[in-house]
Scaffold this motif. Structure first.
Motif, short mmCIF file in Angstrom:
data_model
loop_
_atom_site.label_atom_id
_atom_site.label_comp_id
_atom_site.label_asym_id
_atom_site.label_seq_id
_atom_site.Cartn_x
_atom_site.Cartn_y
_atom_site.Cartn_z
N TRP A 1 0.75 -2.11 -0.80
CA TRP A 1 2.19 -2.55 -0.84
C TRP A 1 2.78 -3.12 0.63
CZ3 TRP A 1 3.93 -5.48 -4.79
CH2 TRP A 1 3.49 -4.65 -5.85
N ARG A 2 2.36 -2.27 1.48
CA ARG A 2 2.85 -2.65 3.09
C ARG A 2 2.51 -3.87 3.61
NH1 ARG A 2 1.67 -1.43 8.54
NH2 ARG A 2 -0.40 -0.55 8.12
N HIS A 3 1.11 -3.94 3.53
CA HIS A 3 0.44 -5.27 3.86
C HIS A 3 0.99 -6.50 2.92
CE1 HIS A 3 -2.14 -2.47 6.33
NE2 HIS A 3 -1.91 -3.40 7.37
N PHE A 4 1.19 -6.21 1.98
CA PHE A 4 1.72 -7.34 0.91
C PHE A 4 3.14 -7.82 1.53
CE2 PHE A 4 3.56 -8.84 -2.86
CZ PHE A 4 2.69 -9.74 -3.33
N ALA A 5 4.02 -6.83 1.79
CA ALA A 5 5.27 -7.25 2.24
C ALA A 5 5.36 -7.83 3.40
CB ALA A 5 5.98 -5.81 2.38
N ILE A 6 4.16 -7.63 4.56
CA ILE A 6 4.06 -8.16 5.43
C ILE A 6 3.68 -9.74 5.30
CG2 ILE A 6 2.70 -8.60 7.87
CD1 ILE A 6 2.79 -5.51 7.82
N GLY B 1 -2.73 -12.16 -0.94
CA GLY B 1 -1.89 -11.54 -1.87
C GLY B 1 -2.68 -11.11 -3.01
N GLN B 2 -3.45 -11.82 -3.46
CA GLN B 2 -4.10 -11.28 -4.81
C GLN B 2 -5.01 -10.24 -4.54
OE1 GLN B 2 -5.93 -14.72 -6.39
NE2 GLN B 2 -4.08 -15.52 -7.50
N ARG B 3 -5.52 -9.83 -3.47
CA ARG B 3 -6.40 -8.96 -3.07
C ARG B 3 -5.51 -7.74 -3.06
NH1 ARG B 3 -10.20 -11.73 1.54
NH2 ARG B 3 -11.23 -13.23 0.21
#
Length: 308
Positions: free
Chosen positions: A191-196, A306-308
């Motif tokens: 979730w951290r990298h997804f937020a970035i 994002g999907q990964r």
């Protein structure tokens, strides 16, 4: 689907002339469509994961065509906003399951596959402005209702091929879940990298929809060109962008998603600065070509990450 999103920007000068809107009021029509599609799109994504609602992409096409087609008949601001909101609902319902379906149809070179999918969408963006301008100028703004027939025709075509595509995609996702369950290392959401990544996409959207909304008006009122010329410039932006999606897909498969995103945004920032400062239609037209390409090059990379 994207035909209507590209066409709305080209329709704004005609709506301004017909209803005596100012720029801010006209821009709220685009804002309404994009806001509702952005807010409720995660809901449709959740429903897709929970209830496997892949079939929803077919009525989504009908809803989008209906919302846009009624813009030519609405004579009140409230009705115009309502039509844009309906169009936004259709867009929101379509994209989560459509992207999921595409990824389920390809096992390798997913960057290239997503770029081809985006290429089709960008062609719709490209055809929308010039198509709606020609139809409205030749037949009147009320004939924008013909887009309802376009949405219905595409929905029927998709309904014919959808069962076979859904079976193949379901098999792919089932095999992927089996591989993940057999893996000794549990798969967790980052979730951290997804937020970035979401912040990166947010920045790209500001650039993209800013150009999409105001480019025709900029061409008319700053560069002193006709509305047909502005619609053509918007179509050129998306045609070049369609090429950028294909290039971006290849870059993702060979360089990686992160490097592709960094490359595109670094160069684009300097070009956008030069574009905002010029008052020459020739210079603006030349700058529009690389800008259009660089806006779309990172799209496949962002979606895949994002999907990964």
């Amino acid at each position: 689907m994207t035909l209507t999103r590209g066409a709305l920007a080209a329709l704004l000068p005609l709506l301004i002339a017909q209803h005596y809107f100012n720029y801010a009021i006209a821009a709220t029509l685009v804002f309404a469509m994009n806001l509702v599609s952005s807010i409720i799109q995660p809901l449709f994504g959740f429903l897709s994961d929970r209830f496997h609602t892949g079939w929803i992409i077919i009525p989504a096409l009908l809803i989008t065509g209906l919302g846009f087609g009624t813009l030519g008949w609405d004579n009140q601001y409230f009705l115009l906003i309502t039509s844009c909101l309906v169009c936004g609902v259709g867009i929101a319902a379509y994209h989560p399951d459509a992207a999921k379906l595409v990824n389920g149809l390809v096992d390798v070179n997913q960057g290239h596959a997503m770029s081809v999918f985006s290429f089709g969408g960008n062609l719709g963006f490209a055809c929308g402005p010039i198509t709606v301008t020609l139809v409205a100028n030749a037949l009147g703004i009320s004939r924008v209702g013909l887009f309802i027939l376009v949405g219905g025709g595409v929905a029927l075509l998709l309904a014919h091929y959808f069962p076979a595509m859904r079976r193949q995609s379901a098999q792919h996702w089932q095999q992927k879940r089996q591989r993940e369950s057999d893996s000794p290392v549990p798969v967790k959401d980052d979730w951290r990298h997804f937020a970035i990544l979401a912040c990166v996409l947010f920045g790209r959207s500001i650039i993209f929809y800013g150009l999409n909304t105001f480019l025709v008006l900029y061409w008319m009122h700053i560069l002193k060109q006709f509305n047909t010329s502005g619609s053509l410039a918007l179509s050129v932006l998306f045609i070049v962008g369609a090429t950028g999606t294909i290039i971006g897909g290849h870059l993702v498969d060979h360089l990686g998603a992160v490097k592709t995103i960094r490359f595109a945004f670094t160069i684009m920032s300097f070009l956008l600065l030069a574009f905002s400062l010029t008052k020459s239609v020739i210079v603006a037209s030349v700058l529009l070509l690389p800008i259009g390409m660089l806006i779309f090059i990172p799209y496949s990379a962002i979606v895949l990450l994002g999907q990964r």
